[in-house]
Design a protein around this motif. Structure first.
Motif, PDB file in Angstrom:
ATOM      1  N   UNK A 129     -24.610  83.061 -49.275  1.00 38.60           N
ATOM      2  CA  UNK A 129     -25.407  84.010 -48.372  1.00 38.60           C
ATOM      3  C   UNK A 129     -24.361  84.538 -48.059  1.00 38.60           C
ATOM      4  N   UNK A 130     -22.971  84.282 -47.790  1.00 35.80           N
ATOM      5  CA  UNK A 130     -21.819  84.866 -47.400  1.00 35.80           C
ATOM      6  C   UNK A 130     -21.262  85.827 -48.219  1.00 35.80           C
ATOM      7  N   UNK A 131     -21.208  85.635 -48.927  1.00 30.94           N
ATOM      8  CA  UNK A 131     -20.425  86.075 -49.936  1.00 30.94           C
ATOM      9  C   UNK A 131     -21.305  87.169 -51.086  1.00 30.94           C
ATOM     10  N   UNK A 132     -22.310  86.515 -51.104  1.00 32.57           N
ATOM     11  CA  UNK A 132     -23.093  87.616 -52.121  1.00 32.57           C
ATOM     12  C   UNK A 132     -24.103  87.743 -51.129  1.00 32.57           C
ATOM     13  N   UNK A 133     -24.956  87.414 -51.101  1.00 34.69           N
ATOM     14  CA  UNK A 133     -25.989  88.187 -49.833  1.00 34.69           C
ATOM     15  C   UNK A 133     -25.180  89.005 -49.139  1.00 34.69           C
ATOM     16  N   UNK A 134     -24.562  88.504 -47.860  1.00 30.82           N
ATOM     17  CA  UNK A 134     -24.408  89.756 -47.093  1.00 30.82           C
ATOM     18  C   UNK A 134     -22.731  90.886 -47.539  1.00 30.82           C
ATOM     19  N   UNK A 135     -22.502  90.359 -48.604  1.00 22.68           N
ATOM     20  CA  UNK A 135     -21.756  91.573 -49.232  1.00 22.68           C
ATOM     21  C   UNK A 135     -22.379  92.564 -49.410  1.00 22.68           C
ATOM     22  N   UNK A 136     -23.888  92.123 -50.130  1.00 19.37           N
ATOM     23  CA  UNK A 136     -24.708  93.214 -51.022  1.00 19.37           C
ATOM     24  C   UNK A 136     -25.110  93.759 -49.423  1.00 19.37           C
ATOM     25  N   UNK A 186     -29.524  86.172 -41.869  1.00 19.81           N
ATOM     26  CA  UNK A 186     -28.685  85.888 -43.222  1.00 19.81           C
ATOM     27  C   UNK A 186     -27.024  85.052 -42.146  1.00 19.81           C
ATOM     28  N   UNK A 187     -26.527  85.427 -41.745  1.00 23.99           N
ATOM     29  CA  UNK A 187     -25.113  85.460 -40.475  1.00 23.99           C
ATOM     30  C   UNK A 187     -26.003  84.132 -39.895  1.00 23.99           C
ATOM     31  N   UNK A 188     -27.266  84.152 -39.297  1.00 19.33           N
ATOM     32  CA  UNK A 188     -27.705  82.990 -38.857  1.00 19.33           C
ATOM     33  C   UNK A 188     -27.948  81.655 -39.260  1.00 19.33           C
ATOM     34  N   UNK A 189     -28.373  82.169 -40.153  1.00 24.33           N
ATOM     35  CA  UNK A 189     -29.032  80.731 -41.614  1.00 24.33           C
ATOM     36  C   UNK A 189     -27.728  80.509 -42.597  1.00 24.33           C
ATOM     37  N   UNK A 190     -26.997  81.244 -42.066  1.00 27.25           N
ATOM     38  CA  UNK A 190     -25.683  80.052 -43.027  1.00 27.25           C
ATOM     39  C   UNK A 190     -24.877  80.203 -42.446  1.00 27.25           C
ATOM     40  N   UNK A 191     -24.923  79.874 -40.474  1.00 26.85           N
ATOM     41  CA  UNK A 191     -23.853  79.830 -39.878  1.00 26.85           C
ATOM     42  C   UNK A 191     -25.226  78.173 -39.594  1.00 26.85           C
TER      43      UNK A 191
END
Length: 261
Positions: free
Chosen positions: A66-73, A111-116
């Motif tokens: 989520x952090x490296x791929x989804x959030x980057x996109x 997305x950040x909250x889910x990753x957290x």
């Protein structure tokens, strides 16, 4: 008379031998039952530990994706929208673009909250105390409740494998508070004494008895709490209070102050 005495003697000897064999058989059955129960308990504990470790690794993998791929996109799309906004001048299209940007910003935040929630980055880099403090700040901002974290010993270091399970326990407790507890505030205290680490959770919500609810519960929340506490050899005690709930978690392990948080 002598023959009768010999018969009685043989009878009592035989009876004694039979009783001895019977008690011996009962003892062996009880011994093997207890041994089997211990082996079964060890097997259950091993399966639980393996399951929790697998869950942790899977959470780490998904959080990293989520952090490296989804959030980057998503961040790349945000940059494209920023460039596009400079080329659009009519009000109608600019308004539509602004709505799109707002929706994208909300998606990035979600997305950040889910990753957290899967694996808080601060837990591995800064330790349990910092991760819980940051988590409580997030909860206070995202709800109308007041979550307060207290720690009296800044040098307290909790090993990462213990800290992870404790953090997940805190998440389960706070989730239950927000869903069912009708709380207005919650205070969590982390401390260390001669016997180990204590973690206290106090709230002003709907009171409930953990043991009876755990025994009757069909949900996974309380089960997850107890399973995680068992996996780190900790003990949960509930104190009687006039209102709300007061839980204390005891971890008897001796912690090395040089251990990585």
């Amino acid at each position: 008379m002598e023959g009768s005495s010999e018969i009685k003697l043989v009878f009592w000897i035989g009876t004694s031998v039979m009783l001895f064999l019977a008690f011996g058989l009962i003892f062996m059955v009880l011994f093997y039952q207890r041994h089997f129960a211990k082996m079964k308990q060890k097997e259950i504990e091993l399966l639980l530990k393996t399951s929790l470790e697998s869950e942790k690794k899977e959470r780490q993998r998904i959080a990293k994706d989520l952090h490296d791929s989804v959030q980057g996109d998503l961040n790349a799309i945000r940059n494209y929208l920023l460039l596009l906004s400079r080329k659009i001048h009519d009000d109608q299209n600019r308004e539509l673009l602004e709505e799109t940007k707002n929706a994208l910003e909300q998606t990035i935040e979600n997305t950040r909250l889910i990753s957290f929630k899967l694996i808080p980055p601060l837990l591995e880099t800064r330790g349990l105390a910092v991760a819980v403090e940051d988590y409580f700040e997030t909860l206070s901002k995202s709800s109308d409740k007041k979550f307060t974290f207290q720690q009296n010993l800044s040098e307290l270091v909790v090993p990462i494998e213990i800290g992870y399970e404790l953090f997940r326990v805190v998440q389960e407790f706070t989730s239950n508070m927000l869903k069912y507890g009708n709380i207005t505030k919650c205070i969590l205290s982390l401390d260390k004494n001669n016997d180990g680490v204590t973690l206290e959770i106090v709230d002003d919500g709907v009171a409930f008895d953990f043991k009876s609810c755990y025994a009757q519960s069909k949900g996974s929340g309380l089960y997850n709490i107890q399973s995680r506490l068992n996996s780190i050899n900790s003990k949960l005690v509930q104190r009687e209070v006039m209102s709300g709930n007061h839980f204390i978690i005891y971890l008897p392990q001796k912690y090395d102050q040089s251990s990585p948080g």
